[in-house]
Motif scaffolding. Sequence first.
Motif, PDB file in Angstrom:
ATOM      1  N   ALA A 168       0.850  -2.069 -15.719  1.00  0.00           N
ATOM      2  CA  ALA A 168       2.029  -2.336 -14.902  1.00  0.00           C
ATOM      3  C   ALA A 168       2.039  -1.526 -13.612  1.00  0.00           C
ATOM      4  CB  ALA A 168       3.299  -2.057 -15.710  1.00  0.00           C
ATOM      5  N   ALA A 169       1.738  -0.233 -13.710  1.00  0.00           N
ATOM      6  CA  ALA A 169       1.806   0.625 -12.525  1.00  0.00           C
ATOM      7  C   ALA A 169       0.743   0.238 -11.496  1.00  0.00           C
ATOM      8  CB  ALA A 169       1.651   2.088 -12.932  1.00  0.00           C
ATOM      9  N   PHE A 170      -0.524   0.204 -11.903  1.00  0.00           N
ATOM     10  CA  PHE A 170      -1.593  -0.118 -10.963  1.00  0.00           C
ATOM     11  C   PHE A 170      -1.547  -1.578 -10.529  1.00  0.00           C
ATOM     12  CE2 PHE A 170      -3.292   3.743 -12.904  1.00  0.00           C
ATOM     13  CZ  PHE A 170      -3.721   4.424 -11.784  1.00  0.00           C
ATOM     14  N   GLY A 171      -1.120  -2.471 -11.441  1.00  0.00           N
ATOM     15  CA  GLY A 171      -1.010  -3.876 -11.061  1.00  0.00           C
ATOM     16  C   GLY A 171       0.038  -4.098  -9.992  1.00  0.00           C
ATOM     17  N   ASN A 172       1.193  -3.463 -10.140  1.00  0.00           N
ATOM     18  CA  ASN A 172       2.257  -3.618  -9.148  1.00  0.00           C
ATOM     19  C   ASN A 172       1.909  -2.955  -7.824  1.00  0.00           C
ATOM     20  OD1 ASN A 172       5.012  -4.887 -10.015  1.00  0.00           O
ATOM     21  ND2 ASN A 172       4.238  -3.872 -11.826  1.00  0.00           N
ATOM     22  N   TYR A 173       1.312  -1.794  -7.890  1.00  0.00           N
ATOM     23  CA  TYR A 173       1.066  -1.043  -6.660  1.00  0.00           C
ATOM     24  C   TYR A 173      -0.171  -1.552  -5.910  1.00  0.00           C
ATOM     25  CZ  TYR A 173       1.317   3.001  -3.559  1.00  0.00           C
ATOM     26  OH  TYR A 173       1.449   3.807  -2.465  1.00  0.00           O
ATOM     27  N   VAL A 174      -1.244  -1.823  -6.636  1.00  0.00           N
ATOM     28  CA  VAL A 174      -2.536  -2.078  -5.991  1.00  0.00           C
ATOM     29  C   VAL A 174      -2.796  -3.557  -5.746  1.00  0.00           C
ATOM     30  CG1 VAL A 174      -5.019  -1.751  -6.224  1.00  0.00           C
ATOM     31  CG2 VAL A 174      -3.468   0.034  -6.983  1.00  0.00           C
ATOM     32  N   MET A 175      -2.411  -4.430  -6.673  1.00  0.00           N
ATOM     33  CA  MET A 175      -2.801  -5.829  -6.577  1.00  0.00           C
ATOM     34  C   MET A 175      -2.327  -6.515  -5.292  1.00  0.00           C
ATOM     35  SD  MET A 175      -4.597  -8.131  -7.935  1.00  0.00           S
ATOM     36  CE  MET A 175      -4.904  -7.403  -9.542  1.00  0.00           C
ATOM     37  N   PRO A 176      -1.048  -6.390  -4.892  1.00  0.00           N
ATOM     38  CA  PRO A 176      -0.656  -7.019  -3.615  1.00  0.00           C
ATOM     39  C   PRO A 176      -1.427  -6.469  -2.421  1.00  0.00           C
ATOM     40  CG  PRO A 176       1.275  -6.462  -4.912  1.00  0.00           C
ATOM     41  CD  PRO A 176       0.108  -5.806  -5.587  1.00  0.00           C
ATOM     42  N   LEU A 177      -1.785  -5.194  -2.452  1.00  0.00           N
ATOM     43  CA  LEU A 177      -2.553  -4.627  -1.350  1.00  0.00           C
ATOM     44  C   LEU A 177      -3.970  -5.185  -1.334  1.00  0.00           C
ATOM     45  CD1 LEU A 177      -1.433  -0.883  -1.622  1.00  0.00           C
ATOM     46  CD2 LEU A 177      -0.495  -2.668  -0.155  1.00  0.00           C
ATOM     47  N   GLN A 178      -4.542  -5.436  -2.492  1.00  0.00           N
ATOM     48  CA  GLN A 178      -5.909  -5.952  -2.551  1.00  0.00           C
ATOM     49  C   GLN A 178      -6.008  -7.381  -2.020  1.00  0.00           C
ATOM     50  OE1 GLN A 178      -6.954  -5.348  -6.699  1.00  0.00           O
ATOM     51  NE2 GLN A 178      -8.186  -3.544  -6.194  1.00  0.00           N
ATOM     52  N   ILE A 179      -5.017  -8.213  -2.315  1.00  0.00           N
ATOM     53  CA  ILE A 179      -5.075  -9.616  -1.891  1.00  0.00           C
ATOM     54  C   ILE A 179      -4.375  -9.846  -0.554  1.00  0.00           C
ATOM     55  CG2 ILE A 179      -5.203 -10.380  -4.285  1.00  0.00           C
ATOM     56  CD1 ILE A 179      -2.284 -11.168  -4.131  1.00  0.00           C
ATOM     57  N   GLY A 180      -3.824  -8.777   0.033  1.00  0.00           N
ATOM     58  CA  GLY A 180      -3.179  -8.900   1.336  1.00  0.00           C
ATOM     59  C   GLY A 180      -1.804  -9.535   1.296  1.00  0.00           C
ATOM     60  N   ALA A 181      -1.119  -9.494   0.157  1.00  0.00           N
ATOM     61  CA  ALA A 181       0.210 -10.079   0.034  1.00  0.00           C
ATOM     62  C   ALA A 181       1.275  -9.072   0.467  1.00  0.00           C
ATOM     63  CB  ALA A 181       0.468 -10.524  -1.402  1.00  0.00           C
ATOM     64  N   VAL A 182       2.411  -9.599   0.906  1.00  0.00           N
ATOM     65  CA  VAL A 182       3.509  -8.731   1.313  1.00  0.00           C
ATOM     66  C   VAL A 182       4.149  -8.066   0.091  1.00  0.00           C
ATOM     67  CG1 VAL A 182       5.741  -8.643   2.477  1.00  0.00           C
ATOM     68  CG2 VAL A 182       3.944 -10.130   3.340  1.00  0.00           C
ATOM     69  N   ASP A 183       4.306  -8.840  -0.970  1.00  0.00           N
ATOM     70  CA  ASP A 183       4.918  -8.326  -2.194  1.00  0.00           C
ATOM     71  C   ASP A 183       4.452  -9.189  -3.356  1.00  0.00           C
ATOM     72  OD1 ASP A 183       6.614  -7.016  -4.037  1.00  0.00           O
ATOM     73  OD2 ASP A 183       8.107  -6.665  -2.486  1.00  0.00           O
ATOM     74  N   MET A 184       5.012  -8.948  -4.520  1.00  0.00           N
ATOM     75  CA  MET A 184       4.707  -9.782  -5.674  1.00  0.00           C
ATOM     76  C   MET A 184       5.301 -11.175  -5.483  1.00  0.00           C
ATOM     77  SD  MET A 184       2.955  -7.761  -7.652  1.00  0.00           S
ATOM     78  CE  MET A 184       2.998  -8.323  -9.341  1.00  0.00           C
ATOM     79  N   ALA A 185       4.865 -12.125  -6.303  1.00  0.00           N
ATOM     80  CA  ALA A 185       5.319 -13.507  -6.141  1.00  0.00           C
ATOM     81  C   ALA A 185       6.816 -13.642  -6.396  1.00  0.00           C
ATOM     82  CB  ALA A 185       4.534 -14.421  -7.089  1.00  0.00           C
ATOM     83  N   PHE A 186       7.343 -12.933  -7.372  1.00  0.00           N
ATOM     84  CA  PHE A 186       8.769 -12.983  -7.708  1.00  0.00           C
ATOM     85  C   PHE A 186       9.311 -11.564  -7.741  1.00  0.00           C
ATOM     86  CE2 PHE A 186       6.705 -16.592  -9.767  1.00  0.00           C
ATOM     87  CZ  PHE A 186       7.409 -17.652  -9.201  1.00  0.00           C
ATOM     88  N   PRO A 187       9.735 -11.027  -6.604  1.00  0.00           N
ATOM     89  CA  PRO A 187      10.158  -9.612  -6.551  1.00  0.00           C
ATOM     90  C   PRO A 187      11.346  -9.297  -7.454  1.00  0.00           C
ATOM     91  CG  PRO A 187       9.778 -10.487  -4.346  1.00  0.00           C
ATOM     92  CD  PRO A 187       9.748 -11.646  -5.274  1.00  0.00           C
ATOM     93  N   ARG A 188      12.334 -10.184  -7.502  1.00  0.00           N
ATOM     94  CA  ARG A 188      13.513  -9.904  -8.330  1.00  0.00           C
ATOM     95  C   ARG A 188      13.164  -9.942  -9.823  1.00  0.00           C
ATOM     96  NH1 ARG A 188      18.165  -9.709  -5.480  1.00  0.00           N
ATOM     97  NH2 ARG A 188      18.114 -10.547  -3.364  1.00  0.00           N
ATOM     98  N   LEU A 189      12.305 -10.859 -10.201  1.00  0.00           N
ATOM     99  CA  LEU A 189      11.836 -10.887 -11.585  1.00  0.00           C
ATOM    100  C   LEU A 189      11.040  -9.629 -11.904  1.00  0.00           C
ATOM    101  CD1 LEU A 189      11.654 -12.563 -14.190  1.00  0.00           C
ATOM    102  CD2 LEU A 189       9.547 -13.562 -13.279  1.00  0.00           C
ATOM    103  N   ASN A 190      10.281  -9.149 -10.943  1.00  0.00           N
ATOM    104  CA  ASN A 190       9.530  -7.905 -11.120  1.00  0.00           C
ATOM    105  C   ASN A 190      10.473  -6.723 -11.297  1.00  0.00           C
ATOM    106  OD1 ASN A 190       7.147  -6.445 -11.297  1.00  0.00           O
ATOM    107  ND2 ASN A 190       7.074  -6.035  -9.117  1.00  0.00           N
ATOM    108  N   MET A 191      11.551  -6.694 -10.520  1.00  0.00           N
ATOM    109  CA  MET A 191      12.549  -5.632 -10.674  1.00  0.00           C
ATOM    110  C   MET A 191      13.210  -5.717 -12.048  1.00  0.00           C
ATOM    111  SD  MET A 191      16.062  -5.013  -8.500  1.00  0.00           S
ATOM    112  CE  MET A 191      16.758  -6.517  -9.152  1.00  0.00           C
ATOM    113  N   GLY A 192      13.501  -6.942 -12.510  1.00  0.00           N
ATOM    114  CA  GLY A 192      14.100  -7.108 -13.831  1.00  0.00           C
ATOM    115  C   GLY A 192      13.197  -6.620 -14.943  1.00  0.00           C
ATOM    116  N   SER A 193      11.883  -6.766 -14.761  1.00  0.00           N
ATOM    117  CA  SER A 193      10.952  -6.331 -15.799  1.00  0.00           C
ATOM    118  C   SER A 193      10.981  -4.820 -15.979  1.00  0.00           C
ATOM    119  CB  SER A 193       9.537  -6.799 -15.456  1.00  0.00           C
ATOM    120  OG  SER A 193       9.033  -6.105 -14.324  1.00  0.00           O
ATOM    121  N   VAL A 194      11.040  -4.072 -14.881  1.00  0.00           N
ATOM    122  CA  VAL A 194      11.067  -2.610 -15.010  1.00  0.00           C
ATOM    123  C   VAL A 194      12.410  -2.138 -15.554  1.00  0.00           C
ATOM    124  CG1 VAL A 194      11.870  -2.070 -12.674  1.00  0.00           C
ATOM    125  CG2 VAL A 194      10.385  -0.478 -13.848  1.00  0.00           C
ATOM    126  N   ILE A 195      13.498  -2.864 -15.255  1.00  0.00           N
ATOM    127  CA  ILE A 195      14.800  -2.514 -15.839  1.00  0.00           C
ATOM    128  C   ILE A 195      14.780  -2.737 -17.353  1.00  0.00           C
ATOM    129  CG2 ILE A 195      17.236  -3.164 -15.906  1.00  0.00           C
ATOM    130  CD1 ILE A 195      17.060  -3.752 -12.929  1.00  0.00           C
TER     131      ILE A 195
END
Length: 206
Positions: free
Chosen positions: A170-197
């Motif tokens: 979760a930690a490395f996937g969230n932090y590193v993956m968007p940077l590796q593929i050149g994305a601004v953020d994850m595909a569903f940011p609010r869903l991503n926030m809900g997952s950590v909550i």
Amino acid sequence: MDDLPPSSEAAASSAHAPSSHGHAHDHDHDHGHEHHELGFWRSYVFSTDHKVIGIQYITAGLFLLLFGFGLMLLMRWQIAFPGQALTWDNAKLHIGYQLHQILYHLGIFSTAPVDPTPIIPDPKHPCFMQWFFGKDQMPNGVMTGDFYNTLGAMHGTIMVFFGIVPVAFAAFGNYVMPLQIGAVDMAFPRLNMGSVILFFISVLVR
């Protein structure tokens, strides 16, 4: 401008007018796109930024790994010194005994260490372990068999599901993956926030 004929002066004035209007429109447009700075809660707690969420996962995962390590130390105490009360006085005795034994084998001390005599806590003054875990789990600082089994289950669950998985995936996937593929953020940011909550809620429920 004084040397121009009246018709040329009017044309020049009309040419400058749209330019001034355009600058004014751009200025209003910039004001319309101004955004307010997010507060502490939206920036660091309920954030949709993938980097912040990655930091939340790795911070919580490392803390829970440390907590699981502490449970493992309690289990090791029961294996090494079964039936002895886990108090600071007994811990100091055994630490001193181990240091004395090491120095004796190194030839620094000439006398062999003497096995320490366990100190029995006063039942009228409960030790910290009895106060923290309860009298039914560690009466007078001595670990029960049921509590030992509970620690084994909690240690395994916390280390795997609340430690290794959040840190390694979760930690490395969230932090590193968007940077590796050149994305601004994850595909569903609010869903991503809900997952950590939900992750933090599951830690409290567990």
